[in-house]
Design an enzyme around this catalytic site. Structure first.
Site, short mmCIF file in Angstrom:
data_model
loop_
_atom_site.label_atom_id
_atom_site.label_comp_id
_atom_site.label_asym_id
_atom_site.label_seq_id
_atom_site.Cartn_x
_atom_site.Cartn_y
_atom_site.Cartn_z
N LYS A 270 43.32 -21.49 25.07
CA LYS A 270 43.75 -20.10 24.88
C LYS A 270 45.28 -19.94 24.84
O LYS A 270 45.79 -19.11 24.10
CB LYS A 270 43.18 -19.22 26.00
CG LYS A 270 41.67 -19.05 25.92
CD LYS A 270 41.18 -18.12 27.02
CE LYS A 270 39.67 -18.04 27.03
NZ LYS A 270 39.15 -17.11 28.03
N ASP B 3 39.20 -10.66 26.45
CA ASP B 3 38.67 -10.84 27.81
C ASP B 3 38.87 -9.58 28.66
O ASP B 3 37.96 -9.13 29.36
CB ASP B 3 39.36 -12.02 28.51
CG ASP B 3 38.80 -13.36 28.07
OD1 ASP B 3 37.68 -13.40 27.53
OD2 ASP B 3 39.50 -14.38 28.27
#
Ligand code: NAP
Length: 273
Positions: free
Chosen positions: A66, A100
């Site tokens: 990420k 997220d």
């Protein structure tokens, strides 16, 4: 021709994203397919370029990719501030997003939590805590981040303070912090299969006015959620964050309203087997 979507990560064997997105494509009659690929950090640039060249519809990125992705794709402002990307879209340029925090926020709003002004205690200061704390602080929550390694929560809180109210500390004053919180979020891996008896807190530390959100979703009902129920607290399962972050990625790639219930059932079904 069938459009291909994928999740890259390492390890990736246990990802539930293929089952969730393939169920969504099937339910909507879309000619698309979603696969998991093991990709190392060193190979991420080539893998993203390859997916783009082959006409993939979009990507999800998971651990440990990420942060690395920030150097490769063009991040949207939220992902750039957070410092992590979990969704890549190829429609115009190669653009990165972080869904997220949005996933976690939707799970909390579903449970009736008003984010603005809520006192949110986040335990853990890793990648998931980063996404969630930026989003909730940006939406007006008052954030405390408590972590086993205090240097990490203090640094994260300093970063988050760019967008809202946040402070970081260790775990030594957890009892007082929980007593003062409206929402407790477990962002550590404690309680995750196979260590199912581990928990950041027990019932005696919690109160009935608390909302307890465990982002760990395997098992479906973690030890923390069981303890929260004993204390009379409201509980929120990590499955809903998984589903909503996926739903947001689906929307970014396809501009189609995601079938959230179908995605949830697919994930729950896979976790029950
Ligand atoms: P990460 O970056 O590795 O961070 C792990 C965190 O857990 C760190 O803050 C670490 O503390 C803490 N920790 C680990 N073992 C601990 C222990 N024994 N006692 C106290 N603290 C401990 O992981 P992540 O990516 O943030 O993910 C965390 C969890 O969330 C994982 O279980 C993951 O599966 C889950 N997750 C769920 C979703 C969802 O959609 N529901 C999304 C992302 C992640 P130190 O800093 O002291 O090491």
């Amino acid at each position: 021709m069938k459009k291909v979507f994928a999740v890259f990560g390492d390890p990736i064997e246990h990802s539930l994203s293929p089952v969730m997105h393939n169920a969504a494509f099937k339910a909507l009659g879309m000619d698309c397919t979603y696969h998991a690929f093991r990709v190392s950090r060193e190979n991420l640039k080539d893998a993203i370029k390859g997916a783009h060249a082959m006409g993939f519809g979009g990507l999800n990125l998971t651990v440990p990719l990420k942060e690395e992705a920030l150097k490769i794709v063009q991040p949207d402002p939220l992902a750039a501030t957070m410092g992590a990307i979990n969704t890549v879209d190829f429609k115009c340029t190669v653009r990165g997003y972080n869904t997220d925090g949005i996933g976690a926020k939707r799970a909390l709003v579903d449970a009736g939590v008003k984010i603005e002004g809520a006192k949110v205690l986040i335990v853990g200061a890793g990648g998931a805590a980063r996404g969630i704390s930026f989003k909730l602080a940006g939406d007006g929550a008052d954030i405390t981040i408590a972590n086993r390694t205090p240097e990490k929560s203090i640094q994260l809180a300093e970063d988050v303070a760019l967008v809202g109210n946040a402070r970081g500390c260790g775990l030594d004053k957890l009892d007082e912090l929980i007593a003062d919180a409206d929402v407790l979020i477990n962002c550590t891996s404690l309680g995750m299969h196979p260590q199912v008896e581990a928990t950041i807190a027990i019932a005696e530390q919690m109160h009935s006015g608390l909302v307890v959100f465990d982002i760990v979703y395997n098992p479906l009902k973690t030890k923390l959620l069981k303890e929260a129920e004993k204390a009379g607290a409201k509980t929120v399962s990590g499955v809903m964050m998984l589903v909503y972050q996926g739903a947001e990625a689906f929307r970014i790639w396809t501009d189609v309203e995601p079938p959230v219930e179908v995605m949830k059932e697919a994930v729950m079904g896979a976790l029950r087997t």
